[in-house]
Write a protein that holds these residues in place. Structure first.
Motif, PDB file in Angstrom:
ATOM      1  N   SER A 198       3.568  -0.173  -1.568  1.00  0.00           N
ATOM      2  CA  SER A 198       2.725   0.670  -0.718  1.00  0.00           C
ATOM      3  C   SER A 198       3.469   1.052   0.559  1.00  0.00           C
ATOM      4  O   SER A 198       4.506   0.470   0.901  1.00  0.00           O
ATOM      5  CB  SER A 198       1.438  -0.082  -0.385  1.00  0.00           C
ATOM      6  OG  SER A 198       1.777  -1.247   0.361  1.00  0.00           O
ATOM      7  N   ARG A 213      -0.637   2.014   4.375  1.00  0.00           N
ATOM      8  CA  ARG A 213      -0.489   1.455   3.029  1.00  0.00           C
ATOM      9  C   ARG A 213      -0.330   2.555   1.975  1.00  0.00           C
ATOM     10  O   ARG A 213       0.049   2.286   0.838  1.00  0.00           O
ATOM     11  CB  ARG A 213      -1.727   0.610   2.643  1.00  0.00           C
ATOM     12  CG  ARG A 213      -2.152  -0.416   3.657  1.00  0.00           C
ATOM     13  CD  ARG A 213      -1.637  -1.824   3.360  1.00  0.00           C
ATOM     14  NE  ARG A 213      -1.646  -2.196   1.956  1.00  0.00           N
ATOM     15  CZ  ARG A 213      -0.685  -2.943   1.385  1.00  0.00           C
ATOM     16  NH1 ARG A 213       0.338  -3.370   2.103  1.00  0.00           N
ATOM     17  NH2 ARG A 213      -0.745  -3.264   0.110  1.00  0.00           N
ATOM     18  N   GLN A 214      -0.659   3.766   2.358  1.00  0.00           N
ATOM     19  CA  GLN A 214      -0.680   4.904   1.447  1.00  0.00           C
ATOM     20  C   GLN A 214       0.722   5.247   0.925  1.00  0.00           C
ATOM     21  O   GLN A 214       1.710   5.098   1.650  1.00  0.00           O
ATOM     22  CB  GLN A 214      -1.215   6.088   2.258  1.00  0.00           C
ATOM     23  CG  GLN A 214      -1.619   7.312   1.527  1.00  0.00           C
ATOM     24  CD  GLN A 214      -2.112   8.351   2.542  1.00  0.00           C
ATOM     25  OE1 GLN A 214      -1.993   8.169   3.759  1.00  0.00           O
ATOM     26  NE2 GLN A 214      -2.658   9.437   2.033  1.00  0.00           N
ATOM     27  N   ARG A 248      -0.922   6.546  -8.250  1.00  0.00           N
ATOM     28  CA  ARG A 248      -1.174   5.763  -7.039  1.00  0.00           C
ATOM     29  C   ARG A 248      -0.860   6.532  -5.756  1.00  0.00           C
ATOM     30  O   ARG A 248      -1.049   6.005  -4.663  1.00  0.00           O
ATOM     31  CB  ARG A 248      -0.320   4.475  -7.073  1.00  0.00           C
ATOM     32  CG  ARG A 248      -0.771   3.480  -8.147  1.00  0.00           C
ATOM     33  CD  ARG A 248      -0.072   2.141  -7.971  1.00  0.00           C
ATOM     34  NE  ARG A 248       1.358   2.206  -8.282  1.00  0.00           N
ATOM     35  CZ  ARG A 248       2.329   1.766  -7.491  1.00  0.00           C
ATOM     36  NH1 ARG A 248       2.054   1.248  -6.311  1.00  0.00           N
ATOM     37  NH2 ARG A 248       3.587   1.852  -7.877  1.00  0.00           N
ATOM     38  N   SER A 249      -0.354   7.740  -5.892  1.00  0.00           N
ATOM     39  CA  SER A 249       0.118   8.482  -4.709  1.00  0.00           C
ATOM     40  C   SER A 249      -0.866   9.567  -4.290  1.00  0.00           C
ATOM     41  O   SER A 249      -1.613  10.096  -5.111  1.00  0.00           O
ATOM     42  CB  SER A 249       1.459   9.170  -5.019  1.00  0.00           C
ATOM     43  OG  SER A 249       2.435   8.247  -5.403  1.00  0.00           O
ATOM     44  N   ASP A 250      -0.819   9.920  -3.000  1.00  0.00           N
ATOM     45  CA  ASP A 250      -1.411  11.187  -2.563  1.00  0.00           C
ATOM     46  C   ASP A 250      -0.311  12.233  -2.646  1.00  0.00           C
ATOM     47  O   ASP A 250       0.759  12.068  -2.049  1.00  0.00           O
ATOM     48  CB  ASP A 250      -1.953  11.064  -1.141  1.00  0.00           C
ATOM     49  CG  ASP A 250      -3.220  10.217  -1.126  1.00  0.00           C
ATOM     50  OD1 ASP A 250      -4.188  10.606  -1.812  1.00  0.00           O
ATOM     51  OD2 ASP A 250      -3.214   9.150  -0.481  1.00  0.00           O
ATOM     52  N   THR A 305       2.672   8.464  -0.011  1.00  0.00           N
ATOM     53  CA  THR A 305       2.644   9.933  -0.009  1.00  0.00           C
ATOM     54  C   THR A 305       3.796  10.416  -0.871  1.00  0.00           C
ATOM     55  O   THR A 305       4.883   9.826  -0.884  1.00  0.00           O
ATOM     56  CB  THR A 305       2.796  10.510   1.416  1.00  0.00           C
ATOM     57  OG1 THR A 305       3.942   9.894   2.043  1.00  0.00           O
ATOM     58  CG2 THR A 305       1.560  10.246   2.253  1.00  0.00           C
ATOM     59  N   ARG A 330      -0.799  11.926   6.020  1.00  0.00           N
ATOM     60  CA  ARG A 330      -0.879  10.469   5.853  1.00  0.00           C
ATOM     61  C   ARG A 330      -2.057   9.939   6.662  1.00  0.00           C
ATOM     62  O   ARG A 330      -2.200  10.282   7.842  1.00  0.00           O
ATOM     63  CB  ARG A 330       0.429   9.826   6.310  1.00  0.00           C
ATOM     64  CG  ARG A 330       0.418   8.300   6.366  1.00  0.00           C
ATOM     65  CD  ARG A 330       1.802   7.727   6.573  1.00  0.00           C
ATOM     66  NE  ARG A 330       2.643   7.930   5.399  1.00  0.00           N
ATOM     67  CZ  ARG A 330       2.675   7.111   4.342  1.00  0.00           C
ATOM     68  NH1 ARG A 330       1.925   6.026   4.306  1.00  0.00           N
ATOM     69  NH2 ARG A 330       3.467   7.372   3.328  1.00  0.00           N
ATOM     70  N   THR A 331      -2.878   9.133   6.026  1.00  0.00           N
ATOM     71  CA  THR A 331      -4.050   8.602   6.719  1.00  0.00           C
ATOM     72  C   THR A 331      -4.004   7.085   6.887  1.00  0.00           C
ATOM     73  O   THR A 331      -4.833   6.516   7.578  1.00  0.00           O
ATOM     74  CB  THR A 331      -5.349   8.977   5.971  1.00  0.00           C
ATOM     75  OG1 THR A 331      -5.196   8.602   4.594  1.00  0.00           O
ATOM     76  CG2 THR A 331      -5.621  10.471   6.050  1.00  0.00           C
ATOM     77  N   SER A 332      -3.054   6.404   6.236  1.00  0.00           N
ATOM     78  CA  SER A 332      -2.938   4.945   6.439  1.00  0.00           C
ATOM     79  C   SER A 332      -1.510   4.486   6.189  1.00  0.00           C
ATOM     80  O   SER A 332      -0.728   5.169   5.516  1.00  0.00           O
ATOM     81  CB  SER A 332      -3.889   4.203   5.488  1.00  0.00           C
ATOM     82  OG  SER A 332      -3.194   3.730   4.349  1.00  0.00           O
ATOM     83  N   HIS A 374       7.011   6.923   1.594  1.00  0.00           N
ATOM     84  CA  HIS A 374       6.957   8.358   1.321  1.00  0.00           C
ATOM     85  C   HIS A 374       8.011   8.662   0.266  1.00  0.00           C
ATOM     86  O   HIS A 374       9.187   8.327   0.436  1.00  0.00           O
ATOM     87  CB  HIS A 374       7.243   9.158   2.596  1.00  0.00           C
ATOM     88  CG  HIS A 374       7.357  10.644   2.360  1.00  0.00           C
ATOM     89  ND1 HIS A 374       6.293  11.405   1.919  1.00  0.00           N
ATOM     90  CD2 HIS A 374       8.412  11.503   2.474  1.00  0.00           C
ATOM     91  CE1 HIS A 374       6.688  12.671   1.793  1.00  0.00           C
ATOM     92  NE2 HIS A 374       7.965  12.758   2.119  1.00  0.00           N
TER      93      HIS A 374
END
Lengths: 354, 354
Positions: free
Chosen positions: A227, A295-296, A251-253, A298, A291-293, A230
């Motif tokens: 996590s 752990r994300q 699992r990605s945005d 991207t 990006r909002t967190s 990028h």
């Protein structure tokens, strides 16, 4: 001056490969990457203005030839680009390109330029500009998987635009890694050659994949990607060519340039047609979240879009005037009387009076 | 030779306007028109081989910029062309063009050429080649309505390919007619300047219309056209631009290059979408009838198609080698090691060791 001497309007400035290299050195590579990133970012902000169409591709058994046109209503541009993976074996480039800008109000070309070199810079500048918007805060280490022609440009664009401090190199061919490491020496960035992709991604917040196989490949497997990273996926850029395990995509945005094109050419060709993606221009213009967190994951599913070439040509056009780094091509017939093309031809008869 | 010196493969021959004019004089205009007609005819015979797509147009208030790509599987070609009717008022050409051929197997360009002049020749050669197939036997007199930039080329192509003996000129602007007549003097053809279109069509078996208004116009009215003629309609070539009364179309057998394009751009945009038309390649390859009676009106609804440009570029490419009438452009980056574009750039640093 003879009768057939062309006027200024009939002359199109042409930037050769040598001119382009001199222009890059004149401006400075990192400054030019930053400048290109700014022009590309500007054009992403005014994305809705542009005439957008997927590239027009002519496929053959050996590769593809594409035309990528666009226009902002005042300036028109297109790029010619080929992709022929087998070319490397014959000592030729996989990808070569040239591009053109024209004045929409007259249709007259105003710039013709090599774009093999320029495309390498604009692709890297786009990646770094996007990473600036999407990578975790303070990201300073990149894994560079695939150490071919694009790898040094990617690395230096990330340094120039994002402040990258360290790059971890991996390629299935150790000679490519040695070449990349040698080229990057003395450029003010810490370079670590790695023996496996797993080693390359250790401690990296940005994972860049840029390999050249024209087939479904898995450069990053699902369990390799944790996590808070990028992913900058450059190499998956035509039908049948992908680099990432589908599990990573799930699992990605996912952020894309132009969905109708990316769904055909990008990593997301592995996903359902309606899998949610975010258009980058919306992130850059502030109308969609990036990006909002921390752990994300991207993912920039990069395929390259006509507007980025347009921005790059616009940058070159703006920087060219004072440099003299071009050749004026007699490319447009320009008779004194526009209805008298034939008279122009007759006056060009060898031995005719001027 | 320095490290950044491009190899032969990276150099693209460029034919400037001046080169093209010298090439035309070297070959001889009428011989070149005949040669172009033969190349175009060859490509119409193998029409089914080609990758065909309608041109890709970018419209603006002032005009249009188009890309016209095609490929026969071995060679790829495209033309860039603009159409800006208001340009004439600013002393610019309404239409300018350039084109490119590339090797399908490598994607490398092999020819870049001006095509303003070359398009004038290929348009005329296409008209005459088609008239050879469709005009009444023994046709030797043409009415040339519209005496602009295309008129002399149309006339001399009809002379070279069909044996035209006499041309009857008419234009709403008498100065255009005077220009055309003066240009045609000494070319071995009988030239008659006419005061009205009715006078121009007297005794003519071929009626050529080539005017430039971007609006629905009626250059030939229904009652002007009798039986047993061939109409060569050049000027109606974009949406909203036509030259013939619909009644003439209803009485004619209509022949077209590529129906999906002609239905949008040609005279037949005035007709129902399913109005019967014959594809020219079928007439030329012998699979559809052309003229079947002396009383018939045949109409070539010419809009210009990518394959004709391809044929013209192919002709120029074939005739160019020995002439020296080109400039070798350093257009493609060509590093010694295709994966080492960055190394090529570094070696081009001013003052770097070669």
């Amino acid at each position: 001056m003879t009768a057939q001497q062309p006027s200024d309007k009939a002359l199109v400035p042409f930037v050769s490969v040598d001119h382009m290299m001199q222009l890059i050195h004149r401006i400075g590579l990192e400054d030019m990457l930053r400048g290109l990133g700014e022009y590309i970012e500007q054009d992403f902000r005014r994305w809705e203005l542009f005439d957008k169409t997927p590239r027009i591709a002519s496929h053959s058994a050996e590769g593809v030839i594409e035309l990528m046109p666009t226009s902002d209503g005042e300036v028109y541009g297109f790029k010619y680009v080929n992709g022929h993976p087998k070319n490397t074996k014959e000592g030729l480039q996989t990808v070569t390109a040239f591009g053109l800008l024209a004045d929409v109000s007259t249709g007259y070309p105003v710039l013709l330029s090599e774009m093999t070199m320029l495309t390498a810079l604009r692709t890297a500048a786009t990646s770094a500009m996007v990473a600036k918007h999407l990578a975790p805060k303070g990201a300073d280490t990149m894994a560079m998987i695939g150490n071919g022609a694009q790898s040094e440009f990617q690395t230096l664009a990330m340094k120039a635009i994002l402040g990258l401090k360290s790059v971890r190199l991996y390629d299935t061919d150790p000679a490519a890694t040695r070449k990349c490491a040698a080229n990057l020496a003395g450029h003010g960035i810490d370079v670590v050659a790695c023996a496996t992709p797993e080693e390359a991604i250790e401690g990296a917040q940005i994972l860049t994949t840029c390999t050249a196989d024209k087939q479904f490949a898995t450069i990053l497997t699902d369990n390799m990607v944790g996590s808070g990273v990028h992913i900058n996926a450059i190499g998956g850029d035509c039908p049948g060519k992908t680099e990432l395990a589908a599990g990573i995509l799930q699992r990605s945005d996912i952020f894309v340039e132009f969905p109708p094109q990316t769904r055909i050419e990008g990593e997301i060709q592995q996903l359902a047609e309606d899998h949610p993606v975010t258009e980058l221009w919306q992130v850059i213009s502030g109308t969609a979240p990036g990006r909002t967190s921390n752990r994300q994951i991207t993912l920039f599913d990069s395929v390259g879009f006509a507007i980025e070439d347009f921005s790059a040509l616009r940058y070159v056009h703006d920087r060219l005037a004072d440099t003299g780094l071009y050749l004026a091509l007699d490319m447009l017939a320009d008779p004194d009387d526009p209805r008298d093309l034939f008279g122009m031809l007759q006056r060009a008869t060898p031995g005719a009076a001027a």
